[in-house]
Design an enzyme around this catalytic site. Structure first.
Site, PDB file in Angstrom:
ATOM      1  N   SER A 146       0.793  -1.240   0.000  1.00 17.73           N
ATOM      2  CA  SER A 146       0.000   0.000   0.000  1.00 17.73           C
ATOM      3  C   SER A 146       0.815   1.275   0.000  1.00 17.73           C
ATOM      4  O   SER A 146       0.236   2.372  -0.040  1.00 17.73           O
ATOM      5  CB  SER A 146      -0.958   0.003   1.200  1.00 17.73           C
ATOM      6  N   LYS A 149      -0.047   3.782  -2.688  1.00 14.12           N
ATOM      7  CA  LYS A 149      -1.087   4.806  -2.564  1.00 14.12           C
ATOM      8  C   LYS A 149      -0.504   6.215  -2.535  1.00 14.12           C
ATOM      9  O   LYS A 149      -1.218   7.196  -2.793  1.00 14.12           O
ATOM     10  CB  LYS A 149      -1.942   4.531  -1.326  1.00 14.12           C
ATOM     11  N   SER A 211      -6.069   3.269   4.460  1.00 12.60           N
ATOM     12  CA  SER A 211      -5.481   2.513   3.346  1.00 12.60           C
ATOM     13  C   SER A 211      -6.523   1.720   2.569  1.00 12.60           C
ATOM     14  O   SER A 211      -6.286   0.595   2.139  1.00 12.60           O
ATOM     15  CB  SER A 211      -4.380   1.567   3.864  1.00 12.60           C
TER      16      SER A 211
END
Length: 384
Positions: A146, A149, A211
């Protein structure tokens, strides 16, 4: 029993290694963790402890004198205790030194590493001049999880700054945007659903604080017309930033063997991102609330998984001003972090870390532990 365990060959190798290290004490590679030998006293001790997984043996009570690494559960004869945190041990009649955090009465435990970071890759950079202050596997190809992101947030914020969209722009979640997204990709409860309406600010919050992967796809479709178009933008922007050996395949970092990057490229993305005030707005939020929507009558409470910015956490670091976590089976535990101490600013990256059961039986999340080590190292070596 102890002497029979160590063969003469191992003893000879240890002695030879100690001799070589003595000759090379003046040379320390730039990516090594080291400390100048400190004066210390020794208290006599007598006993046998087990080596942990990764126990490092030193010629002196100083990590710059590294000799070798032991496998787990070897019995080690302890003869003394130094005032600076080492055991003096006897190996084949020769004194060596082992960190107190590397021997244990408990089998199958893990040692804190003193000569490297316990992760697949680790990096800390001087933000003012782009100088690496510590680098370990910084360009090794790894999955980003993640931390991806950050790129999605950057492109979304650049679209806001260009006037293409605004924080207040309403967005209806299309069926196509979240089609096929696994249930474990949702990190808001209840999960985002088709037909639900959010604004850009709320989607950025869900993406960067909790997230949430669904929010990434919704934003991608808004900015680029489709998720594939947005992925193409991600890779083009990464190339512009100087990212190397990087290929994004989705906006969220959801596991995909074809998606990869490295610690250095993630540093570049973070360093660019924090130049945008709006990016920083979402980079250090510990908790947030999504208001009720047309399809969800209750508020959704979001919590950041980054323990470094949580004052209630044992890993809390007051100098950290932002970060992004990532976790997946293959990727392991990942963390990109920005820290500032007075005029010193650093960015750290840890990829492929794990939870460890340590010598004292405690469980340690190495992405947080090693990030704190990197930050401290970065501040200490900032002007070197």
């Amino acid at each position: 029993m102890y002497k029979s365990f160590y063969s003469r060959r191992i003893v000879l190798n240890l002695l030879l290694s100690a001799f070589v290290i003595t000759l090379l004490m003046g040379f320390i590679p730039g990516n090594s963790i080291y400390a100048r030998a400190a004066s210390y006293s020794i208290s006599e001790a007598n006993g046998t402890l087990l080596s942990c997984n990764g126990t490092e043996v030193f010629a002196d009570a100083d990590p710059s004198t590294y000799v070798t690494t032991l496998t787990a559960n070897n019995p080690v004869l302890v003869t003394g205790l130094t005032s600076n945190g080492y055991w003096r041990v006897d190996i084949g009649g020769t004194p060596f030194y082992i960190s107190q955090q590397a021997l244990s009465m408990q089998p199958n435990t893990t040692a804190y590493k003193l000569t490297s970071m316990d992760a697949k890759a680790a990096l800390v950079m001087n933000l003012s001049n782009g100088k690496p202050l510590y680098s370990q596997g910084a360009t090794d190809r790894l999955e980003p999880a993640s931390t991806t992101k950050m790129m999605t947030a950057l492109l979304t914020i650049e679209a806001i700054e260009s006037g293409q969209i605004a924080l207040e722009t309403p967005v209806m979640v299309s069926a196509e945007s979240i089609k096929g997204m696994p249930s474990d990709a949702s990190h808001v409860t209840p999960r985002i659903q088709t037909g639900e309406v959010f604004n850009v600010d709320q989607l950025l919050t869900a993406m960067m604080v909790s997230s949430d992967c669904h929010s990434c796809n919704v934003l991608a479709e808004l900015v680029a017309g489709s998720v594939p178009n947005f992925v193409a933008m991600m890779n083009a922007r990464a190339a512009q930033l100087g990212c190397v050996d990087t290929n994004f395949t989705n906006p969220s970092g959801y596991p995909d063997k074809k998606m990869y990057t490295n610690a250095y490229s993630l540093y570049l993305i973070a360093a660019n991102g924090i130049q945008h005030p709006l990016f920083n707005k979402y980079f250090n939020v510990t908790k947030a609330v999504l208001p009720a929507t047309n399809l969800c009558p209750t508020v959704r409470v979001l919590e950041n998984t980054d323990s470094l910015i949580n004052p209630a956490s044992g890993y809390y670091n007051p100098y950290v001003i932002g970060g992004k976590t990532g976790t997946a089976n293959r990727a392991g535990q990942c963390l990109v972090c920005v820290a500032k101490q007075n005029e010193k600013s650093v960015i750290s990256v840890v990829l492929g870390a794990k939870n460890r059961t340590m010598f004292d039986g405690s469980t340690v999340s190495m992405r947080y532990y090693e990030t704190n080590r990197l930050i401290n190292m970065g501040f200490q070596n900032y002007y070197l």
